[in-house]
Structure formats: C-alpha cells, structure tokens
Write a protein that holds these residues in place. Structure first.
Motif, PDB file in Angstrom:
ATOM      1  N   LEU A   1     -10.072   9.774  -5.101  1.00 31.55           N
ATOM      2  CA  LEU A   1      -9.749   9.163  -3.812  1.00 31.55           C
ATOM      3  C   LEU A   1     -10.919   9.125  -2.837  1.00 31.55           C
ATOM      4  O   LEU A   1     -10.910   8.323  -1.892  1.00 31.55           O
ATOM      5  CB  LEU A   1      -8.579   9.906  -3.166  1.00 31.55           C
ATOM      6  CG  LEU A   1      -7.230   9.778  -3.862  1.00 31.55           C
ATOM      7  CD1 LEU A   1      -6.217  10.735  -3.229  1.00 31.55           C
ATOM      8  CD2 LEU A   1      -6.714   8.351  -3.828  1.00 31.55           C
TER       9      LEU A   1
ATOM     10  N   MET B   1      -2.379   8.252   0.402  1.00 29.96           N
ATOM     11  CA  MET B   1      -2.325   9.185  -0.732  1.00 29.96           C
ATOM     12  C   MET B   1      -2.456  10.624  -0.238  1.00 29.96           C
ATOM     13  O   MET B   1      -1.747  11.525  -0.710  1.00 29.96           O
ATOM     14  CB  MET B   1      -3.426   8.858  -1.732  1.00 29.96           C
ATOM     15  CG  MET B   1      -3.175   7.608  -2.553  1.00 29.96           C
ATOM     16  SD  MET B   1      -1.725   7.747  -3.650  1.00 29.96           S
ATOM     17  CE  MET B   1      -2.355   8.914  -4.875  1.00 29.96           C
TER      18      MET B   1
ATOM     19  N   CYS C   1       1.444   3.999  -3.103  1.00 26.07           N
ATOM     20  CA  CYS C   1       1.060   5.412  -2.978  1.00 26.07           C
ATOM     21  C   CYS C   1       2.243   6.334  -3.253  1.00 26.07           C
ATOM     22  O   CYS C   1       2.118   7.319  -3.997  1.00 26.07           O
ATOM     23  CB  CYS C   1       0.503   5.686  -1.591  1.00 26.07           C
ATOM     24  SG  CYS C   1      -1.064   4.856  -1.247  1.00 26.07           S
TER      25      CYS C   1
ATOM     26  N   CYS D   1       0.823  -1.207   0.000  1.00 26.60           N
ATOM     27  CA  CYS D   1       0.000   0.000   0.000  1.00 26.60           C
ATOM     28  C   CYS D   1       0.854   1.253   0.000  1.00 26.60           C
ATOM     29  O   CYS D   1       0.697   2.138  -0.848  1.00 26.60           O
ATOM     30  CB  CYS D   1      -0.917   0.003   1.223  1.00 26.60           C
ATOM     31  SG  CYS D   1      -1.972   1.469   1.332  1.00 26.60           S
ATOM     32  N   ASP D   2       1.777   1.345   0.923  1.00 28.64           N
ATOM     33  CA  ASP D   2       2.543   2.573   1.103  1.00 28.64           C
ATOM     34  C   ASP D   2       3.528   2.803  -0.035  1.00 28.64           C
ATOM     35  O   ASP D   2       3.730   3.944  -0.476  1.00 28.64           O
ATOM     36  CB  ASP D   2       3.268   2.541   2.447  1.00 28.64           C
ATOM     37  CG  ASP D   2       2.289   2.466   3.628  1.00 28.64           C
ATOM     38  OD1 ASP D   2       1.068   2.423   3.387  1.00 28.64           O
ATOM     39  OD2 ASP D   2       2.748   2.430   4.780  1.00 28.64           O
TER      40      ASP D   2
ATOM     41  N   PHE E   1      -5.153   3.054   1.598  1.00 30.33           N
ATOM     42  CA  PHE E   1      -4.698   3.608   0.328  1.00 30.33           C
ATOM     43  C   PHE E   1      -5.083   5.083   0.229  1.00 30.33           C
ATOM     44  O   PHE E   1      -4.247   5.939  -0.084  1.00 30.33           O
ATOM     45  CB  PHE E   1      -5.305   2.824  -0.838  1.00 30.33           C
ATOM     46  CG  PHE E   1      -5.213   3.535  -2.163  1.00 30.33           C
ATOM     47  CD1 PHE E   1      -3.998   3.711  -2.796  1.00 30.33           C
ATOM     48  CD2 PHE E   1      -6.363   4.045  -2.768  1.00 30.33           C
ATOM     49  CE1 PHE E   1      -3.914   4.392  -4.018  1.00 30.33           C
ATOM     50  CE2 PHE E   1      -6.289   4.718  -3.976  1.00 30.33           C
ATOM     51  CZ  PHE E   1      -5.060   4.892  -4.609  1.00 30.33           C
TER      52      PHE E   1
ATOM     53  N   THR F   1       0.267  12.238  -9.306  1.00 29.64           N
ATOM     54  CA  THR F   1      -0.817  12.871  -8.545  1.00 29.64           C
ATOM     55  C   THR F   1      -0.568  14.368  -8.396  1.00 29.64           C
ATOM     56  O   THR F   1      -1.508  15.167  -8.384  1.00 29.64           O
ATOM     57  CB  THR F   1      -0.934  12.219  -7.149  1.00 29.64           C
ATOM     58  OG1 THR F   1      -1.206  10.827  -7.310  1.00 29.64           O
ATOM     59  CG2 THR F   1      -2.053  12.848  -6.339  1.00 29.64           C
TER      60      THR F   1
ATOM     61  N   ASN G   1       0.774  11.785   1.385  1.00 27.91           N
ATOM     62  CA  ASN G   1       1.865  11.945   0.429  1.00 27.91           C
ATOM     63  C   ASN G   1       1.727  13.188  -0.440  1.00 27.91           C
ATOM     64  O   ASN G   1       2.733  13.810  -0.798  1.00 27.91           O
ATOM     65  CB  ASN G   1       1.952  10.714  -0.480  1.00 27.91           C
ATOM     66  CG  ASN G   1       2.841   9.619   0.067  1.00 27.91           C
ATOM     67  OD1 ASN G   1       4.040   9.799   0.235  1.00 27.91           O
ATOM     68  ND2 ASN G   1       2.252   8.482   0.368  1.00 27.91           N
TER      69      ASN G   1
END
Length: 234
Positions: free
Chosen positions: A121, A139, A104, A100-101, A135, A110, A142
C-alpha cells in the motif's frame, strides 16, 4: 462472457434507483442503476468460476461493470502474489469514491496478509493520483487501525499532501475512525499534526458525528476546531 454479463446487468436496471445512485456519485455519468446486492450475487458466481478470464476480458464502460470487477477480486481464492497483481491491475480503473470504498472493504484477506499488504500500500499513499491515494487511505482505515499499526497509520496520513476533495475526505474519515478505535493515541496526534485546516476540521466533525464517541469527548473535540480566516477576494 462479457456480453452475457452486460445483458444480465441491463435486465436489472431500475430507472429510479439509477437517479438515486447517480446523484450520490456526481463526478461520473455512466451509472446504469443496478442494486449492489444483485451485483454481489453475480460477483460470487464469477469468483467461483473462471474468474481469471473474466477479469482479463471485462469491460469498463459502465459503473456497474467496474464495481463488479472490484467485488470479484474480493471474493476470489488465490495466492497472495496473484491477488496483489489483480489489485494492482484494477486500481487505475477507480474513478469514484463508491467503487474505491467498496473495493477496499471487500479485500478482507488483508487481515491474513497484513505485513505484505502494508508494504504493497505504501506507493499508493505517496501517489499523486486522487483515487490511488484514496485507495491506500481507505485500506488503512479498514484494516490497520489497531495497536500494532496505529502510529504508522497516523504518520502516513499526516504526510499526505493532495488538494483533491476525495483525498481530504478520506484522510478525515480515517482519522475519525482512528479516534474511535484508538482514542488516546489519536488525541495525541490531533494535538500535534501538520494537517491542512479543512482536513483537520473535517476529521473533528466526523468524530463528533460518531455514535461511538461519548458526549463529553465530543464537546472537547468541538473546542479544538481551528478558526479559518476567510480570504478576501477583490
């Protein structure tokens, strides 16, 4: 293609690294033990070639096979609609924090498509699935902890209600990063929020662990910890 990729992965297995890596992700049992830099090298090669066929045919038996798909999606060049479709197809495969990390962090486009990605999202943040929510949260931490989005981010985090450990930890992590990047707004939020005690206190702990927070602020943050009553069991 997939047979060749699996052969490559199996040739890169390191038993000692497998033990180390598997211990960090206790909820899965399919780690081969291939180092991430090696996976990134393969991912870049795949992204530069026929990546569409690769993603359509890729196997998911091993942790590294899923991680490789995550990395490829982060490297490919395509229009936004195709990228979003690839992301949407991949997210259900996420079953651990590491994939997951990493996934992302790799979705750097993005930054160029912040508005449509924000809209994309939102359903994940409202999901009832542990790793779909994580997730969405990762996001946000980040790519959206800026002046333009910080209020919306904190509002979204405050509305998440899920008992899964990796959701709560992601929310706490996001709030701690929000404090680092937008301390005044986040402090107002910390004084007026509806977080459960575990997530709130974990967010404070993570703030105090950051080297980017000064000692005086850390002392103040520690004083804000909620006292949690222990439940008496018969």
């Amino acid at each position: 293609m997939e047979v060749d990729i699996r052969t490559q992965l199996l040739s890169m297995v390191e038993p000692e690294y497998q033990k180390f890596s598997a211990a960090l992700i206790p909820n899965i049992t399919n780690v081969l033990g291939v180092r991430l830099p090696a996976l990134r090298k393969i991912a870049k090669q795949l992204a530069a070639g026929d990546w569409r066929t690769y993603l359509e045919t890729a196997e998911d038996e091993y942790f590294e096979e899923v991680m490789l798909q995550a990395m490829v999606i982060g490297h490919v060049q395509a229009d936004l609609d195709e990228l979003l479709k690839a992301i949407e197809t991949f997210v259900p495969k996420i079953d651990n924090w590491s994939v997951c990390d990493s996934f992302c962090a790799g979705l750097k486009y993005t930054k160029v498509h912040s508005e449509p990605m924000w809209a994309f999202l939102q359903p994940y943040l409202r999901s009832d699935q542990e790793y779909e929510i994580r997730f969405g949260v990762v996001m946000l931490l980040n790519f959206y902890l800026n002046e333009r989005y910080i209020d919306q981010v904190l509002s979204a985090l405050d509305q998440i209600r899920h008992e899964a450990y990796y959701v709560k930890m992601a929310v706490a992590w996001a709030i701690s990063m929000a404090y680092v990047k937008q301390p005044e707004v986040t402090m107002r939020y910390l004084n007026h929020n509806t977080l459960d005690d575990f997530t709130y206190n974990k967010a404070l702990q993570k703030i105090t662990e950051s080297y980017r927070v000064d000692p005086e602020s850390k002392q103040m943050i520690r004083s804000m910890k909620r006292k949690v009553k222990k439940q008496i069991t018969s």
